[in-house]
Design an enzyme around this catalytic site. Structure first.
Site, PDB file in Angstrom:
ATOM      1  N   GLU A  73       0.825  -1.206   0.000  1.00 32.69           N
ATOM      2  CA  GLU A  73       0.000   0.000   0.000  1.00 32.69           C
ATOM      3  C   GLU A  73       0.863   1.262   0.000  1.00 32.69           C
ATOM      4  O   GLU A  73       0.610   2.211  -0.751  1.00 32.69           O
ATOM      5  CB  GLU A  73      -0.936  -0.014   1.215  1.00 32.69           C
ATOM      6  N   HIS A  76       2.660   2.010  -3.308  1.00 32.99           N
ATOM      7  CA  HIS A  76       1.744   2.664  -4.252  1.00 32.99           C
ATOM      8  C   HIS A  76       1.641   4.154  -3.946  1.00 32.99           C
ATOM      9  O   HIS A  76       1.659   4.997  -4.856  1.00 32.99           O
ATOM     10  CB  HIS A  76       0.370   2.001  -4.151  1.00 32.99           C
ATOM     11  N   HIS A 138     -11.528   5.843  -8.325  1.00 32.13           N
ATOM     12  CA  HIS A 138     -10.066   5.963  -8.224  1.00 32.13           C
ATOM     13  C   HIS A 138      -9.387   5.298  -9.428  1.00 32.13           C
ATOM     14  O   HIS A 138      -8.423   5.836  -9.988  1.00 32.13           O
ATOM     15  CB  HIS A 138      -9.602   5.323  -6.922  1.00 32.13           C
ATOM     16  N   HIS A 248     -20.375  -7.085 -17.522  1.00 36.96           N
ATOM     17  CA  HIS A 248     -19.010  -6.866 -18.013  1.00 36.96           C
ATOM     18  C   HIS A 248     -18.708  -7.778 -19.208  1.00 36.96           C
ATOM     19  O   HIS A 248     -18.083  -7.357 -20.180  1.00 36.96           O
ATOM     20  CB  HIS A 248     -18.019  -7.128 -16.875  1.00 36.96           C
ATOM     21  N   HIS A 306      -4.405  -8.027 -16.847  1.00 36.28           N
ATOM     22  CA  HIS A 306      -5.671  -7.620 -17.467  1.00 36.28           C
ATOM     23  C   HIS A 306      -5.925  -6.120 -17.236  1.00 36.28           C
ATOM     24  O   HIS A 306      -6.393  -5.413 -18.125  1.00 36.28           O
ATOM     25  CB  HIS A 306      -6.810  -8.453 -16.882  1.00 36.28           C
TER      26      HIS A 306
END
Length: 327
Positions: A73, A76, A138, A248, A306
């Site tokens: 975390e 990032h 986000h 999706h 992906h």
């Protein structure tokens, strides 16, 4: 202006890395590795917060906090902070050299505003405990940052005009629609990921052994709700997760068919064969990765790839539109 263009390119590459790293953090369940913001338990690094992390682990050994997740975390956040500084430099430089910056300083300052909003979304992702709407926003903000940086870089790089060709000019609407469809599909993919609905269907092309499984779209696509809950606070049913996943998939089919048609049109357009191959190859890669996620039960490497592939496909459509609209 070479330094300005190089700064844009560095920020563009870093943005792709931040988007991919954000996907890795989310998919490895490390989004709450540090439950506060911007530090980790009020400290600069997880190393300095080791005592607080150990205390949380002692109380909740199966909770969302661990040393490894905290480092994921915070890594990032470090990279995102560096990107923010780069974009600040781009905005200042664009303002100071506005007479020589292609298109003026407007878009660089818009980029800076977007980065500030992204930082707020990053904070809310943690403080709102991974609320799906915030997490998806986000993700979309990261993709928007990548797209806008690419557009500004291409604008600086392409200070010449292409020869007019009516066959290319007629592709404008088609390329714009292709970009809009990809953005919509990325938003749906983000909604799948933020709701942990990727494995609601574990077979392909069927879903739960049928073409039309039991689905409940209303709770699945209610935006303002907590993670794993309906708007009324009940547990989100499997039928809602199935509806998210199935939507999706259907959109993926629409995007694949449309972009396949667009690639064929580009192959017949003078000077666009190379771009057609890029878009077509990235499309094929994305479809393959999406199917692999289902059949292989969402391996982390494939799931992150992906997400990265979606960013690259989006970038290819931005590049295509930039080239067509500059003719």
């Amino acid at each position: 202006m070479t330094f300005y263009r190089n700064l844009l390119l560095a920020a563009l590459i870093l943005t792709f890395g931040v988007v991919s790293l954000g996907a890795y953090v989310r998919l490895s369940d490390a989004g709450l590795g540090c439950p506060d913001w911007p530090g980790c338990y009020g400290k600069l690094t997880p190393h300095h917060a080791a005592d607080a992390i150990d205390a949380e682990l002692a109380e909740r050994p199966d909770g969302p906090v661990s040393h490894a997740k905290a480092w994921k975390e915070m890594a990032h956040r470090y990279f995102a902070g560096t990107l923010g500084l780069l974009v600040l430099g781009i905005a200042v430089l664009g303002w100071r050299q506005q007479r020589t910056v292609a298109g003026g300083p407007g878009l660089p300052w818009l980029l800076l505003g977007l980065i500030v909003f992204q930082a707020l979304l990053g904070m809310w992702t943690v403080t709102q405990l991974l609320k799906p709407l915030v997490v998806t926003a986000h993700l979309l903000g990261g993709m928007a940052t990548l797209s806008l940086l690419l557009w500004v870089w291409l604008r600086e790089r392409s200070r010449f005009s292409y020869a007019y060709d009516a066959r290319i000019d007629s592709l404008r609407a088609a390329a714009t629609l292709g970009l809009a469809l990809v953005v919509t599909q990325i938003a749906l993919g983000g909604w799948v990921s933020s709701n942990y609905a990727a494995l609601a269907c574990t077979d392909f092309p069927l879903c739960q052994g049928v073409w039309m499984p039991a689905m409940d779209f209303e709770p699945g696509f209610t935006l303002h709700r907590e993670l794993g809950e309906t708007a009324t606070g009940d547990l989100l049913p499997m039928t809602a997760l199935t509806a998210i996943h199935w939507a999706h998939r259907v959109m993926a089919l629409i995007v694949a068919l449309y972009l396949g048609w667009l690639v064929l049109r580009l192959l017949r357009a003078p000077g666009y064969a190379g771009m057609a191959l890029v878009v077509g190859s990235l499309l094929a890669l994305q479809v393959s990765l999406g199917i692999s996620n289902v059949l292989l039960s969402l391996p982390l490497a494939v799931a992150v790839a992906h997400n990265a592939g979606a960013a690259l496909l989006l970038a290819s459509l931005v590049w295509l539109n930039s080239r067509i609209y500059r003719r």
